[in-house]
Structure formats: C-alpha cells, structure tokens
Write an enzyme that holds these catalytic residues in place. Structure first.
Site, short mmCIF file in Angstrom:
data_model
loop_
_atom_site.label_atom_id
_atom_site.label_comp_id
_atom_site.label_asym_id
_atom_site.label_seq_id
_atom_site.Cartn_x
_atom_site.Cartn_y
_atom_site.Cartn_z
N HIS A 174 2.60 23.41 -56.83
CA HIS A 174 3.62 24.32 -56.34
C HIS A 174 3.11 25.76 -56.28
CE1 HIS A 174 6.97 21.69 -55.88
NE2 HIS A 174 7.00 21.31 -57.15
N CYS A 230 2.69 26.10 -51.34
CA CYS A 230 3.55 26.97 -50.55
C CYS A 230 3.18 28.43 -50.78
CB CYS A 230 5.02 26.75 -50.94
SG CYS A 230 5.66 25.11 -50.57
#
Length: 374
Positions: A174, A230
């Site tokens: 992440h 991301c």
C-alpha cells in the site's frame, strides 16, 4: 529533540524515548540504565551553495551541500538478524506486504517480491546472499515488513556502498499520501509507504526515504527503485519527473522544492520506476498475468525486461504503459477500468482513470539513449 545513548553491552546507538529511565537494545537485548538526562545540542543544518549565475535550462538550481557526517542512530547498523553482506557490488532490498487477514489485504504483493528476486538473481546476476527479503512469510522476525524493519533495511542497503555498486529497492504494498506543511511538494502532499503495522506505528514518508537511500549515495553508486503502490509517482522525492505523452514524447518536470531543500544525491545516481502518478492508484489484480495475482506495475516491468524491451529507460517505460493500456483494450469496458483503478487503501474501486507508470531521477537524461542496466 532526539536523544541517543550507547548500549552498555554492544555499544549500539539507541534512540531514547523522552523521560525513559532504561532502554532494551534491539541487537543484544541488554538493558541499559539511564543516568543523568542527555542534553546533546541539535546538529545544525548543512549550508547550501548559492546557484551559479551561468546555470540555465529553466530549472531552479540547488547545488548539493557538503556531505555531512551522519549522526549515529539505531538504523546505522545492519538488522539484528545479520543480513548478508553484498557480493559483486550488487545489493537489493525487496519488500512485499499482503496485510493478510485485514481490511487492507492485497493478493499479489508477495508474488511480486518473489518474481523480482527471481529476475535479479537469474537475469541480472544478483547473488542471493546480497538480497534482503521482507515479507510476512519470512520466519525471521527481523524480516517481517514492519516500519522498524523497513527502516533498518533501507539503511542496510546504502551502508558502506562504494563506487561501482548497483543497488535495488523494490516495494510492493500500500501507498498513500498525507498533507505536506513545508511547501516542498508541488501538489501539497507527501507520498508514503504503508508498513505492515502502519495503523499503529504510522507510515514512512517520502522525505525520510529520500534522506535514507537517496541523499547519502556517493559518486559512482547507482540505485534503482521499483515502487508498486498507489500514489507512488514521486515516492523517493527525486528532483525530476519524466512526463511522457502517449506518443512517446517526453519532458522533464522540475520537482525541486522552491525552499531550496536538497533532494538529490551526494554524487550518485538514482532512478525510480513507479506504478502510477501521485494522484493515481495502482492495481493489485490477476487481470494482467491471467495466472496469479500480481501488482500490475511489477508485472509490466518484468515483462518489458523479459521481452527484450529493456534496452533503455524510455523503452521500458513505454512498454510498461503499453502493457497496461493493451490489457485495458483487450478486456474492455468498465471491468478492466475498475481493476486498474482500485483504491487499494480503502478496498474500493474508481472508474475513469487508469494508472500510468512513472519515471523519476536525480538528474534529467535522454531516456531513449541511456542504456538500462542493473
């Protein structure tokens, strides 16, 4: 103010929590009793050079400061599990985090880490002893990708590097953003990595990543970062971003802070491939490999190398983007758009924006003539 004390047994510098009367060493586990409070004065910031009047190219120029002697910290030594020393001037840290059994779970990140290690060993001749893997599958607790262990792994990667060394930092997991209050970010946000324990220990901010594995690099050392997360476009806070159009035309955007803060190296070279732009999200999906879950960016990067499209940095970036766009066209419609724009930090998906892999560097260069090598 950070206070340091040496371990009474192994002399490892330890960061002392405010008001603590004792501290346990993470290396030898000895307990050091604290006497009188430590009142070491803060280290003044290094001076910066004035920009030369002859510099042009429409870039704001900031010369690097003299390399400061690094202050001792608990991260200035190898992880307690004694990761192997580098051989043949090649060294890598590979991180894959699945966040298993949590609302943040990802399917492909550990696969990404395994594939990246396989490629480094078999195609680029990285000795296995020179690769430090951090995943939840590791049995050594110091190789679990917690915030502390990732910090120590980053420090180990650049520690003792010499001219001719080739370093690789790969992260699949992440990524997020948080508000920047120093004025160093064009979009007003810092980019962050999310360790396994980020919900309790916090994230690792791009400023820290830059200070740890970018700024210390001496002349002759090369670092490649592959960041599959991301909001990863400028995850290393490098000064220049290659803005490439779909036609293949490109230009370098100047991302150096107007404050004059130095974000480059100490003479070394750093180039980063990332999964998407800072305002985009990266997919964790099996839509690309059609066999097993992987990160879209890691899959596209490895495919570019394996298909002989890895001669230059421009050819790799173009091939990666083509792989993702081609899959979008082949699978079609809202399904692939949804897959490729998953907001993995929330488990939801967005419509109408596909990820575009990015290239950043400490210095601009001709992406179509500069050979790629690890």
């Amino acid at each position: 103010m950070v206070m340091l004390v040496d371990c009474s047994q192994c002399r490892t510098p330890l960061q002392l929590p405010h008001g603590a009367k004792s501290i346990r060493c993470a290396v030898c586990h000895a307990i050091t009793l604290i006497g009188e409070p430590l009142n070491a004065p803060p280290t003044p910031p290094p001076p910066y050079f004035s920009p030369p009047a002859t510099y042009s190219n429409n870039y704001n120029y900031y010369a690097p400061p003299p390399a400061p002697i690094p202050a001792p910290t608990q991260y200035n030594h190898a992880p307690p599990s004694q990761p192997p020393s580098a051989h043949g001037h090649k060294k890598a840290v590979i991180i894959g985090i699945s966040y298993k059994n949590s609302k943040n779970e990802l399917k492909g990140c550990i696969n990404d880490a395994k594939c990246m290690k396989f490629m480094l060993v078999n195609r680029f001749r990285f000795p296995e002893a020179s690769i430090l893997m951090l995943t939840e599958e590791e049995t050594d607790r110091y190789k679990i990708p917690t915030k502390h262990n990732i910090r120590m792994a980053m420090s180990w990667l650049v520690q003792g590097c010499q001219p001719g060394d080739s370093l690789v930092f790969h992260y699949s997991g992440h990524g997020s953003q948080q508000r920047n209050y120093t004025g160093d970010e064009i979009d007003g946000y810092d980019e962050t990595l999310c360790p396994l324990d980020f919900e309790t220990q916090g994230m690792i901010v791009d400023d820290e990543i830059n200070a740890t594995i970018v700024r210390p690099l001496p002349r002759g050392v090369k670092l490649h970062a592959i960041i599959d997360s991301c909001h990863s476009g400028t995850m290393l806070d490098l000064p220049f971003l290659c803005r490439m159009e779909r036609t293949g035309r490109y230009s370098w955007e100047d991302h150096r802070p107007r404050s004059g803060a130095w974000k480059g190296t100490n003479g070394g070279e750093v180039i980063s491939f990332s999964g998407c732009d800072d305002d985009q999200t990266s997919a964790d999906t099996d839509a690309l490999s059609k066999v097993t879950s992987t990160g879209a960016m890691t899959y596209a990067f490895i495919q570019a190398i394996e298909r002989g499209q890895g001669n230059t940095y421009g050819s790799i970036l173009s091939a990666m983007r083509s792989t993702i766009r081609r899959t979008d066209d082949e699978i079609g419609g809202s399904v692939v758009t949804t897959l490729l724009t998953m907001l993995v930090t929330g488990g939801s998906a967005g419509i109408g924006m596909t990820q575009e892999p990015q290239l950043t560097a400490n210095e601009p260069f001709d992406v179509y003539t500069k050979p790629f090598s690890l």
